[in-house]
Design a protein around this motif. Sequence first.
Motif, short mmCIF file in Angstrom:
data_model
loop_
_atom_site.label_atom_id
_atom_site.label_comp_id
_atom_site.label_asym_id
_atom_site.label_seq_id
_atom_site.Cartn_x
_atom_site.Cartn_y
_atom_site.Cartn_z
N GLY A 209 9.67 -5.64 -4.30
CA GLY A 209 9.43 -7.05 -4.01
C GLY A 209 8.06 -7.58 -4.37
N PRO A 210 6.96 -6.90 -3.98
CA PRO A 210 5.64 -7.44 -4.30
C PRO A 210 5.42 -7.66 -5.79
CG PRO A 210 5.45 -5.78 -2.60
CD PRO A 210 6.88 -5.74 -3.08
N GLU A 211 5.84 -6.69 -6.61
CA GLU A 211 5.66 -6.85 -8.05
C GLU A 211 6.59 -7.91 -8.61
OE1 GLU A 211 6.58 -4.51 -12.21
OE2 GLU A 211 5.37 -3.47 -10.70
N SER A 212 7.87 -7.86 -8.23
CA SER A 212 8.84 -8.78 -8.83
C SER A 212 8.51 -10.23 -8.52
CB SER A 212 10.25 -8.44 -8.35
OG SER A 212 10.38 -8.59 -6.95
N GLY A 213 8.05 -10.51 -7.29
CA GLY A 213 7.68 -11.88 -6.94
C GLY A 213 6.49 -12.37 -7.75
N ALA A 214 5.51 -11.49 -7.95
CA ALA A 214 4.33 -11.86 -8.72
C ALA A 214 4.68 -12.11 -10.18
CB ALA A 214 3.27 -10.77 -8.61
N ARG A 215 5.56 -11.28 -10.74
CA ARG A 215 5.92 -11.42 -12.15
C ARG A 215 6.76 -12.67 -12.39
NH1 ARG A 215 8.84 -6.89 -14.65
NH2 ARG A 215 8.01 -7.71 -16.59
N LYS A 228 -13.95 0.60 7.39
CA LYS A 228 -14.77 0.40 8.58
C LYS A 228 -16.23 0.72 8.27
CE LYS A 228 -13.12 1.57 12.59
NZ LYS A 228 -12.65 2.33 13.77
N VAL A 229 -17.11 -0.21 8.63
CA VAL A 229 -18.55 0.00 8.48
C VAL A 229 -19.06 0.80 9.67
CG1 VAL A 229 -20.79 -1.12 8.24
CG2 VAL A 229 -18.76 -2.17 7.23
N LYS A 230 -18.69 0.36 10.86
CA LYS A 230 -18.92 1.07 12.11
C LYS A 230 -17.86 0.58 13.08
CE LYS A 230 -22.47 -2.18 13.75
NZ LYS A 230 -23.84 -2.31 14.29
N ARG A 231 -17.83 1.15 14.25
CA ARG A 231 -16.76 0.82 15.18
C ARG A 231 -16.74 -0.68 15.47
NH1 ARG A 231 -15.42 4.10 20.81
NH2 ARG A 231 -13.14 3.89 20.65
N GLY A 232 -15.59 -1.28 15.20
CA GLY A 232 -15.42 -2.70 15.47
C GLY A 232 -15.86 -3.63 14.36
N TYR A 233 -16.38 -3.06 13.26
CA TYR A 233 -16.85 -3.88 12.14
C TYR A 233 -16.19 -3.41 10.85
CZ TYR A 233 -20.43 -5.67 15.28
OH TYR A 233 -21.08 -6.28 16.33
N TYR A 234 -15.61 -4.36 10.12
CA TYR A 234 -14.84 -4.03 8.93
C TYR A 234 -15.28 -4.87 7.73
CZ TYR A 234 -11.73 -1.94 12.39
OH TYR A 234 -11.22 -1.19 13.41
N ARG A 235 -15.01 -4.32 6.57
CA ARG A 235 -15.22 -5.04 5.32
C ARG A 235 -13.95 -4.90 4.48
NH1 ARG A 235 -20.77 -6.23 4.66
NH2 ARG A 235 -20.34 -6.96 2.56
N ALA A 236 -13.78 -5.80 3.54
CA ALA A 236 -12.65 -5.72 2.62
C ALA A 236 -13.17 -5.71 1.19
CB ALA A 236 -11.69 -6.88 2.82
N TYR A 237 -12.80 -4.68 0.45
CA TYR A 237 -13.11 -4.62 -0.99
C TYR A 237 -11.93 -5.23 -1.72
CZ TYR A 237 -13.49 -2.74 -5.70
OH TYR A 237 -13.54 -2.63 -7.06
N LEU A 238 -12.20 -6.17 -2.60
CA LEU A 238 -11.16 -6.92 -3.31
C LEU A 238 -11.25 -6.67 -4.80
CD1 LEU A 238 -11.81 -10.24 -1.37
CD2 LEU A 238 -10.02 -8.58 -0.88
N GLU A 239 -10.11 -6.44 -5.41
CA GLU A 239 -10.07 -6.18 -6.85
C GLU A 239 -8.87 -6.92 -7.45
OE1 GLU A 239 -8.79 -2.32 -9.36
OE2 GLU A 239 -10.67 -2.06 -8.25
N VAL A 240 -9.12 -7.69 -8.48
CA VAL A 240 -8.03 -8.41 -9.14
C VAL A 240 -7.14 -7.40 -9.87
CG1 VAL A 240 -7.40 -10.15 -10.84
CG2 VAL A 240 -9.40 -10.50 -9.37
N GLY A 241 -5.89 -7.31 -9.43
CA GLY A 241 -4.97 -6.36 -10.05
C GLY A 241 -4.37 -6.89 -11.33
N ALA A 242 -4.11 -8.19 -11.36
CA ALA A 242 -3.57 -8.83 -12.57
C ALA A 242 -3.66 -10.34 -12.41
CB ALA A 242 -2.12 -8.42 -12.78
N GLU A 243 -4.22 -11.00 -13.40
CA GLU A 243 -4.28 -12.47 -13.37
C GLU A 243 -2.98 -13.08 -13.87
OE1 GLU A 243 -7.63 -14.46 -14.96
OE2 GLU A 243 -9.10 -13.03 -14.18
N ASN A 244 -2.30 -12.40 -14.79
CA ASN A 244 -1.03 -12.89 -15.34
C ASN A 244 -0.01 -11.76 -15.32
OD1 ASN A 244 -1.77 -15.71 -16.34
ND2 ASN A 244 -3.33 -14.46 -17.37
N PRO A 245 0.59 -11.50 -14.16
CA PRO A 245 1.52 -10.37 -14.03
C PRO A 245 2.71 -10.41 -14.97
CG PRO A 245 0.88 -11.19 -11.88
CD PRO A 245 0.37 -12.18 -12.88
#
Length: 299
Positions: A209-215, A228-245
Amino acid sequence: MYYLVYIPFYLLSLLPLQVLYLLSDFLAAMTWYVFGYRKKVVLDNLRIAFPEKSEKERKTIAKRFYRNFVDNFIETLKLLSAGKKFITKRFVLDSDPFTALYQSGRKCQLHLGHNFNWEIANAVMPFYTSYSFMVVYMPLKNKAMERLFQHLRTRTGSVMLPATNMRNAIVPYRHTQYMLALVADQAPGDVNKAYWLNFFGRPTPFVKGPESGARVGNIPVVFVQIYKVKRGYYRAYLEVGAENPHELPEGELTRRYISFLEKAIRQHPDMWLWSHRRWKHPWNASYSKLWIGQDQPPS
Protein backbone atom coordinates in the motif's frame (compact mmCIF):
# COMPACT_ATOMS: atom_id res chain seq x y z
CA MET A 1 -17.17 3.15 30.47
CA TYR A 2 -15.07 5.70 28.57
CA TYR A 3 -14.83 8.10 31.51
CA LEU A 4 -13.89 5.25 33.86
CA VAL A 5 -10.81 4.88 31.65
CA TYR A 6 -10.21 8.53 30.77
CA ILE A 7 -10.41 10.13 34.23
CA PRO A 8 -7.76 8.01 36.03
CA PHE A 9 -5.42 8.18 33.03
CA TYR A 10 -5.85 11.96 32.80
CA LEU A 11 -5.17 12.39 36.52
CA LEU A 12 -2.03 10.26 36.19
CA SER A 13 -0.91 12.41 33.26
CA LEU A 14 -0.87 15.45 35.55
CA LEU A 15 2.04 13.98 37.53
CA PRO A 16 5.53 15.25 36.66
CA LEU A 17 7.24 13.11 34.05
CA GLN A 18 10.06 12.34 36.49
CA VAL A 19 7.50 10.69 38.80
CA LEU A 20 5.89 8.82 35.92
CA TYR A 21 9.32 7.48 34.94
CA LEU A 22 9.62 5.85 38.38
CA LEU A 23 6.42 4.00 37.55
CA SER A 24 7.85 3.16 34.12
CA ASP A 25 11.03 1.71 35.65
CA PHE A 26 8.94 -0.52 37.94
CA LEU A 27 6.65 -1.68 35.12
CA ALA A 28 9.59 -2.35 32.78
CA ALA A 29 11.27 -4.52 35.43
CA MET A 30 8.02 -6.40 36.03
CA THR A 31 7.49 -6.85 32.28
CA TRP A 32 10.95 -8.35 31.81
CA TYR A 33 11.57 -10.28 35.02
CA VAL A 34 8.07 -11.30 36.18
CA PHE A 35 5.53 -11.30 33.34
CA GLY A 36 7.98 -11.93 30.51
CA TYR A 37 5.63 -10.26 28.04
CA ARG A 38 6.48 -11.69 24.61
CA LYS A 39 10.00 -12.28 25.88
CA LYS A 40 10.53 -15.30 23.64
CA VAL A 41 9.31 -13.37 20.58
CA VAL A 42 11.63 -10.46 21.36
CA LEU A 43 14.71 -12.66 21.89
CA ASP A 44 13.94 -14.82 18.85
CA ASN A 45 13.62 -11.69 16.69
CA LEU A 46 16.92 -10.35 18.01
CA ARG A 47 18.64 -13.67 17.21
CA ILE A 48 17.40 -13.40 13.62
CA ALA A 49 18.42 -9.76 13.25
CA PHE A 50 21.75 -9.92 15.08
CA PRO A 51 23.23 -13.43 14.80
CA GLU A 52 26.70 -11.90 15.13
CA LYS A 53 25.96 -10.63 18.66
CA SER A 54 26.33 -12.71 21.80
CA GLU A 55 23.30 -13.79 23.82
CA LYS A 56 24.38 -11.34 26.54
CA GLU A 57 24.44 -8.46 24.03
CA ARG A 58 21.01 -9.38 22.71
CA LYS A 59 19.57 -9.52 26.25
CA THR A 60 21.00 -6.06 26.90
CA ILE A 61 19.19 -4.76 23.82
CA ALA A 62 16.01 -6.55 24.95
CA LYS A 63 16.10 -4.98 28.42
CA ARG A 64 16.58 -1.53 26.91
CA PHE A 65 13.75 -2.26 24.50
CA TYR A 66 11.37 -3.07 27.36
CA ARG A 67 12.30 0.17 29.10
CA ASN A 68 11.59 2.13 25.89
CA PHE A 69 8.42 0.08 25.34
CA VAL A 70 7.00 1.09 28.73
CA ASP A 71 8.33 4.66 28.42
CA ASN A 72 6.39 4.87 25.15
CA PHE A 73 3.16 4.14 27.03
CA ILE A 74 3.99 6.48 29.96
CA GLU A 75 4.94 9.35 27.63
CA THR A 76 1.78 8.76 25.61
CA LEU A 77 -0.22 8.95 28.83
CA LYS A 78 1.44 12.30 29.59
CA LEU A 79 0.18 13.65 26.25
CA LEU A 80 -3.38 13.64 27.62
CA SER A 81 -2.60 16.88 29.49
CA ALA A 82 0.63 18.11 27.87
CA GLY A 83 0.62 21.45 26.06
CA LYS A 84 2.35 22.62 22.89
CA LYS A 85 5.45 23.87 24.73
CA PHE A 86 6.00 20.49 26.40
CA ILE A 87 5.51 18.55 23.17
CA THR A 88 7.69 20.70 20.89
CA LYS A 89 10.47 20.78 23.49
CA ARG A 90 10.66 17.00 23.51
CA PHE A 91 10.49 16.23 19.81
CA VAL A 92 12.39 18.14 17.13
CA LEU A 93 13.18 17.59 13.45
CA ASP A 94 16.75 17.37 12.18
CA SER A 95 15.73 18.92 8.85
CA ASP A 96 12.70 20.25 7.02
CA PRO A 97 12.07 18.94 3.49
CA PHE A 98 8.39 19.78 3.85
CA THR A 99 8.41 23.53 3.30
CA ALA A 100 9.66 23.31 -0.30
CA LEU A 101 7.24 20.47 -1.10
CA TYR A 102 4.33 22.40 0.39
CA GLN A 103 5.20 25.60 -1.45
CA SER A 104 5.33 23.64 -4.70
CA GLY A 105 1.70 22.64 -4.11
CA ARG A 106 2.40 18.92 -3.79
CA LYS A 107 1.14 16.41 -1.25
CA CYS A 108 3.55 14.32 0.77
CA GLN A 109 3.81 10.86 2.31
CA LEU A 110 5.84 9.91 5.38
CA HIS A 111 7.04 6.31 5.60
CA LEU A 112 8.18 5.37 9.08
CA GLY A 113 8.59 2.28 11.23
CA HIS A 114 7.55 1.21 14.70
CA ASN A 115 10.22 3.34 16.35
CA PHE A 116 9.58 4.95 19.74
CA ASN A 117 7.94 7.34 20.38
CA TRP A 118 5.59 7.49 17.42
CA GLU A 119 2.77 8.93 19.57
CA ILE A 120 4.77 12.06 20.41
CA ALA A 121 5.67 12.32 16.72
CA ASN A 122 1.98 12.24 15.85
CA ALA A 123 1.24 14.95 18.41
CA VAL A 124 4.05 17.28 17.33
CA MET A 125 3.80 17.16 13.53
CA PRO A 126 0.81 19.55 13.18
CA PHE A 127 3.00 22.18 14.89
CA TYR A 128 5.86 21.70 12.42
CA THR A 129 4.10 21.79 9.07
CA SER A 130 1.53 23.75 7.08
CA TYR A 131 0.18 20.49 5.68
CA SER A 132 -2.99 18.87 6.94
CA PHE A 133 -1.40 16.03 8.89
CA MET A 134 -3.10 12.65 8.54
CA VAL A 135 -2.16 9.27 9.98
CA VAL A 136 -3.29 5.80 8.98
CA TYR A 137 -3.86 3.69 12.08
CA MET A 138 -5.33 0.36 13.15
CA PRO A 139 -8.49 0.84 15.27
CA LEU A 140 -8.55 -0.79 18.71
CA LYS A 141 -11.19 -3.43 19.45
CA ASN A 142 -11.94 -2.03 22.91
CA LYS A 143 -14.38 0.85 22.32
CA ALA A 144 -13.36 2.84 25.41
CA MET A 145 -9.65 2.62 24.57
CA GLU A 146 -10.37 3.44 20.91
CA ARG A 147 -12.23 6.59 21.97
CA LEU A 148 -9.43 7.51 24.38
CA PHE A 149 -6.72 7.16 21.73
CA GLN A 150 -8.83 9.00 19.18
CA HIS A 151 -9.02 11.93 21.60
CA LEU A 152 -5.31 11.73 22.41
CA ARG A 153 -4.17 11.43 18.81
CA THR A 154 -6.35 14.22 17.41
CA ARG A 155 -6.11 16.85 20.18
CA THR A 156 -3.22 18.70 18.47
CA GLY A 157 -4.83 18.64 15.02
CA SER A 158 -3.89 15.30 13.49
CA VAL A 159 -6.52 13.50 11.42
CA MET A 160 -6.77 9.74 11.97
CA LEU A 161 -7.72 7.46 9.07
CA PRO A 162 -8.62 3.85 9.99
CA ALA A 163 -6.61 1.30 8.00
CA THR A 164 -9.73 -0.87 7.86
CA ASN A 165 -11.55 1.77 5.81
CA MET A 166 -8.66 3.79 4.39
CA ARG A 167 -10.02 4.25 0.84
CA ASN A 168 -13.31 5.75 2.02
CA ALA A 169 -11.84 7.69 4.94
CA ILE A 170 -9.44 9.66 2.73
CA VAL A 171 -12.07 10.66 0.15
CA PRO A 172 -13.04 13.97 1.86
CA TYR A 173 -9.38 15.03 1.78
CA ARG A 174 -8.38 13.88 -1.71
CA HIS A 175 -8.39 17.41 -3.14
CA THR A 176 -6.57 18.98 -0.18
CA GLN A 177 -2.83 19.37 0.31
CA TYR A 178 -2.09 16.77 2.95
CA MET A 179 0.81 14.92 4.53
CA LEU A 180 -0.02 11.25 5.04
CA ALA A 181 1.93 9.25 7.63
CA LEU A 182 2.16 5.50 7.05
CA VAL A 183 3.81 2.94 9.33
CA ALA A 184 5.29 1.07 6.40
CA ASP A 185 6.91 -1.83 8.28
CA GLN A 186 3.54 -3.44 8.98
CA ALA A 187 3.27 -7.19 8.43
CA PRO A 188 0.77 -7.78 5.59
CA GLY A 189 -2.47 -9.58 6.26
CA ASP A 190 -2.13 -11.57 3.03
CA VAL A 191 1.43 -12.61 2.17
CA ASN A 192 0.25 -13.60 -1.31
CA LYS A 193 -0.37 -9.92 -2.05
CA ALA A 194 2.82 -8.56 -0.52
CA TYR A 195 6.28 -7.53 -1.62
CA TRP A 196 8.97 -9.96 -0.53
CA LEU A 197 12.63 -9.13 0.00
CA ASN A 198 15.41 -9.78 2.49
CA PHE A 199 15.13 -7.90 5.78
CA PHE A 200 18.05 -8.55 8.12
CA GLY A 201 19.05 -11.36 5.78
CA ARG A 202 15.73 -13.23 5.92
CA PRO A 203 12.89 -13.24 3.32
CA THR A 204 10.18 -10.96 4.72
CA PRO A 205 6.82 -9.74 3.36
CA PHE A 206 5.91 -6.04 3.36
CA VAL A 207 2.64 -4.31 2.55
CA LYS A 208 2.33 -2.86 -0.95
CA GLY A 209 0.00 0.00 0.00
CA PRO A 210 2.54 2.71 0.91
CA GLU A 211 4.41 2.33 -2.38
CA SER A 212 1.38 1.84 -4.61
CA GLY A 213 -0.39 4.93 -3.25
CA ALA A 214 2.70 7.07 -3.75
CA ARG A 215 3.25 5.81 -7.30
CA VAL A 216 -0.37 6.20 -8.41
CA GLY A 217 -0.58 9.78 -7.15
CA ASN A 218 3.10 10.55 -7.81
CA ILE A 219 3.27 11.80 -4.23
CA PRO A 220 6.75 12.62 -2.87
CA VAL A 221 7.85 10.27 -0.09
CA VAL A 222 9.94 11.18 2.95
CA PHE A 223 11.46 8.44 5.11
CA VAL A 224 11.45 9.05 8.87
CA GLN A 225 13.79 7.72 11.54
CA ILE A 226 12.86 8.55 15.13
CA TYR A 227 15.63 8.25 17.69
CA LYS A 228 16.14 9.16 21.34
CA VAL A 229 18.59 11.85 22.42
CA LYS A 230 17.99 11.16 26.10
CA ARG A 231 15.06 9.91 28.12
CA GLY A 232 11.95 11.79 27.09
CA TYR A 233 13.64 13.70 24.25
CA TYR A 234 13.45 12.63 20.61
CA ARG A 235 14.62 13.74 17.21
CA ALA A 236 13.53 12.72 13.72
CA TYR A 237 15.97 12.24 10.86
CA LEU A 238 14.22 12.86 7.54
CA GLU A 239 15.34 11.69 4.12
CA VAL A 240 13.55 12.19 0.82
CA GLY A 241 12.97 8.69 -0.53
CA ALA A 242 11.58 9.79 -3.89
CA GLU A 243 10.29 13.09 -5.27
CA ASN A 244 8.58 11.41 -8.24
CA PRO A 245 7.72 7.82 -7.29
CA HIS A 246 5.91 7.13 -10.56
CA GLU A 247 9.28 7.34 -12.34
CA LEU A 248 10.65 4.41 -10.32
CA PRO A 249 10.27 0.76 -11.32
CA GLU A 250 7.84 -1.21 -9.18
CA GLY A 251 9.41 -2.27 -5.91
CA GLU A 252 12.21 0.30 -5.92
CA LEU A 253 10.57 2.64 -3.38
CA THR A 254 9.99 -0.26 -1.01
CA ARG A 255 13.60 -1.42 -1.45
CA ARG A 256 14.83 2.06 -0.56
CA TYR A 257 12.57 2.19 2.48
CA ILE A 258 13.63 -1.22 3.81
CA SER A 259 17.30 -0.28 3.38
CA PHE A 260 16.63 2.95 5.31
CA LEU A 261 14.66 1.10 8.01
CA GLU A 262 17.26 -1.62 8.55
CA LYS A 263 20.04 0.96 8.85
CA ALA A 264 17.98 2.92 11.39
CA ILE A 265 17.31 -0.20 13.46
CA ARG A 266 20.98 -1.18 13.45
CA GLN A 267 21.91 2.30 14.69
CA HIS A 268 19.37 2.24 17.54
CA PRO A 269 18.26 -1.39 18.00
CA ASP A 270 16.43 -0.82 21.30
CA MET A 271 14.10 1.72 19.66
CA TRP A 272 12.19 -0.70 17.38
CA LEU A 273 9.14 -2.74 18.37
CA TRP A 274 10.69 -6.21 18.68
CA SER A 275 7.55 -7.69 20.24
CA HIS A 276 6.02 -7.99 16.76
CA ARG A 277 6.37 -11.45 15.20
CA ARG A 278 7.91 -9.88 12.11
CA TRP A 279 9.26 -13.14 10.67
CA LYS A 280 6.27 -15.37 11.39
CA HIS A 281 5.66 -16.12 7.69
CA PRO A 282 8.12 -18.70 6.31
CA TRP A 283 9.37 -18.30 2.77
CA ASN A 284 7.71 -20.39 0.08
CA ALA A 285 9.00 -20.73 -3.48
CA SER A 286 5.50 -19.83 -4.72
CA TYR A 287 6.17 -16.26 -3.56
CA SER A 288 8.99 -15.86 -6.10
CA LYS A 289 6.79 -13.77 -8.40
CA LEU A 290 6.40 -11.28 -5.49
CA TRP A 291 10.15 -10.95 -4.90
CA ILE A 292 11.48 -7.40 -5.34
CA GLY A 293 14.92 -7.84 -3.82
CA GLN A 294 17.92 -7.04 -6.01
CA ASP A 295 19.36 -10.41 -5.06
CA GLN A 296 17.88 -13.70 -6.22
CA PRO A 297 14.94 -15.13 -4.26
CA PRO A 298 15.62 -18.26 -2.21
CA SER A 299 15.07 -21.51 -4.05
